[in-house]
Design an enzyme around this catalytic site. Structure first.
Site, PDB file in Angstrom:
ATOM      1  CG  ASP A  96      -1.851   1.171   1.255  1.00  0.00           C
ATOM      2  OD1 ASP A  96      -2.945   1.035   0.670  1.00  0.00           O
ATOM      3  OD2 ASP A  96      -1.497   2.214   1.845  1.00  0.00           O
ATOM      4  CB  ILE A  97       0.994   4.249  -2.205  1.00  0.00           C
ATOM      5  CG1 ILE A  97       1.379   3.371  -3.410  1.00  0.00           C
ATOM      6  CG2 ILE A  97       1.767   5.563  -2.246  1.00  0.00           C
ATOM      7  CD1 ILE A  97       1.008   3.979  -4.748  1.00  0.00           C
ATOM      8  CG  HIS A 116      -7.454  12.579  -8.299  1.00  0.00           C
ATOM      9  ND1 HIS A 116      -8.099  13.681  -7.753  1.00  0.00           N
ATOM     10  CD2 HIS A 116      -7.837  11.503  -7.557  1.00  0.00           C
ATOM     11  CE1 HIS A 116      -8.850  13.294  -6.738  1.00  0.00           C
ATOM     12  NE2 HIS A 116      -8.716  11.971  -6.601  1.00  0.00           N
ATOM     13  CG  ASP A 167      -3.762   8.996 -12.340  1.00  0.00           C
ATOM     14  OD1 ASP A 167      -4.215   8.370 -11.361  1.00  0.00           O
ATOM     15  OD2 ASP A 167      -4.492   9.560 -13.183  1.00  0.00           O
ATOM     16  CD  GLU A 188      -4.715   3.903  -1.326  1.00  0.00           C
ATOM     17  OE1 GLU A 188      -4.972   4.154  -0.134  1.00  0.00           O
ATOM     18  OE2 GLU A 188      -5.556   4.000  -2.247  1.00  0.00           O
TER      19      GLU A 188
END
Length: 367
Positions: free
Chosen positions: A238-239, A251, A255, A281
């Site tokens: 997970d980021i 956003h 991306d 994410e």
């Protein structure tokens, strides 16, 4: 180049088969000529010389010359073989001109030429056959007291008819080959389209990883075929603080981060590892037949690589990732596998983020 070599080898194989037909024709004619000695009115000794020994010797000489010529002039092998078949037929007709059925041997070059499905070769066969038939029926002593013009006309008409029948067969064969190629090409195009559609259906467009659905399909099949000697590990990555990145930089910047993290995972993972964007994410990786230590080191390499990267889109800053790793245990199901990886990820997040936690390891505080 390889395709051309294969095509040449295929042509050479067919030329060898056709030459074998010529040898079989010579052998069969020899046997038949010996059998005819019992029904001929000629003296046996004279018959053996005129109708057996001479034509057989001539045919052997022609075949030996043809074998040599096809090896020396491979590019002209087709034409050499067609000419050889005409010489064999002409020798037989000349030696047994009084037997009407033997004249059918003059069709042999046309039959052999049809194997090549070539209009140019068929035209060549027609030209040499016209010349050979003219010589036989105009020169042979058997026809010296007959109406030469009528006989030659009838013989040449036979050759012309054979040509038109053969060329129509060749044209039909060429059409069938074209139709077959078109069908094969259409099937290949359809196959490529199906592969592309299947890839699009299973791939996340942004990160080029497998999507959520494809990931679960693969894992389900893996669970169904699982055996005790196979090692399966699941990593969930997970980021960290991704929502803050989206809220602060937009956003589009998020991306860019997703693409870069996905690339890092794919490039560090092996060809047998399955990398998927699990959602938002989060990324998931399936490791098959890897030791737990190898899986940990690989995810640690991903974590360090992501940590080193900087982004102009984030004002020169970077991101970090947290990861949970769990091994599939006998008697457990997919839910337990995900639950363990999730809990390991939760520990990584709760204890400072930017780390890899192994479920059941020393750094686990919640089991």
């Amino acid at each position: 180049m390889e395709k051309l070599v294969n095509m040449r080898m295929n042509v050479d194989r067919w030329n060898r088969k056709i030459m074998n037909i010529c040898w079989m024709t010579a052998a069969l004619s020899f046997v038949v000529e010996l059998m005819l000695i019992f029904v001929t009115r000629a003296a046996p000794a004279q018959y053996l010389i005129d109708s057996v020994a001479v034509p057989t010797s001539l045919m052997l000489a022609v075949l030996i010359l043809a074998e040599t010529a096809t090896r020396l002039f491979k590019r002209a092998a087709d034409y050499i073989i067609i000419t050889t078949s005409l010489f064999l037929a002409s020798i037989l007709v000349w030696a047994h001109v009084s037997l009407p059925p033997i004249h059918g041997m003059l069709f042999l070059p046309f039959i052999i030429c049809m194997f090549y499905f070539s209009r140019s070769r068929m035209l060549f066969t027609f030209a040499i056959s016209i010349a050979a038939v003219f010589v036989i029926y105009a020169v042979h002593p058997h026809f010296s007291n007959r109406n030469h013009l009528l006989i030659i006309t009838a013989a040449e008409s036979m050759v012309i008819s054979a040509y038109f029948v053969s060329i129509h067969i060749v044209n039909r064969g060429v059409e069938l080959v074209k139709d077959l190629r078109s069908t094969v090409f259409a099937q290949q195009e359809l196959m490529v389209k199906n592969v592309m559609m299947d890839k699009l259906a299973k791939t996340d467009a942004l990160t080029e990883c497998f999507n959520h659905k494809a990931f679960h399909e693969y894992l389900d099949k893996l669970m169904e075929g699982w055996s005790g000697d196979r090692c399966v590990h699941l990593a969930i990555l997970d980021i960290d603080n991704f929502k803050k990145i989206n809220d602060t930089y937009g956003h589009w910047a998020g991306d860019v981060v997703l693409k870069n993290v996905a690339r890092a995972i794919r490039e560090e993972a092996g060809p047998n590892d399955i990398v998927a964007r699990y959602g938002g994410e989060e990324f998931a990786v399936i490791f098959e037949n890897r030791k737990a230590e190898d899986c940990y080191e690989l995810m640690e390499a991903v974590r360090q690589r992501v940590e080193r990267d900087t982004y102009p889109e984030l004002g020169g800053g970077g991101v970090t990732v947290s990861c949970g790793l769990n091994a599939f245990m006998p008697g457990k199901g997919k839910e337990e596998l995900f639950k363990g990886a999730d809990e390991a990820l939760y520990v990584s997040k709760r204890t400072g983020k930017n780390k890899v936690t192994v479920y059941g390891g020393e750094n686990m505080t919640k089991l």
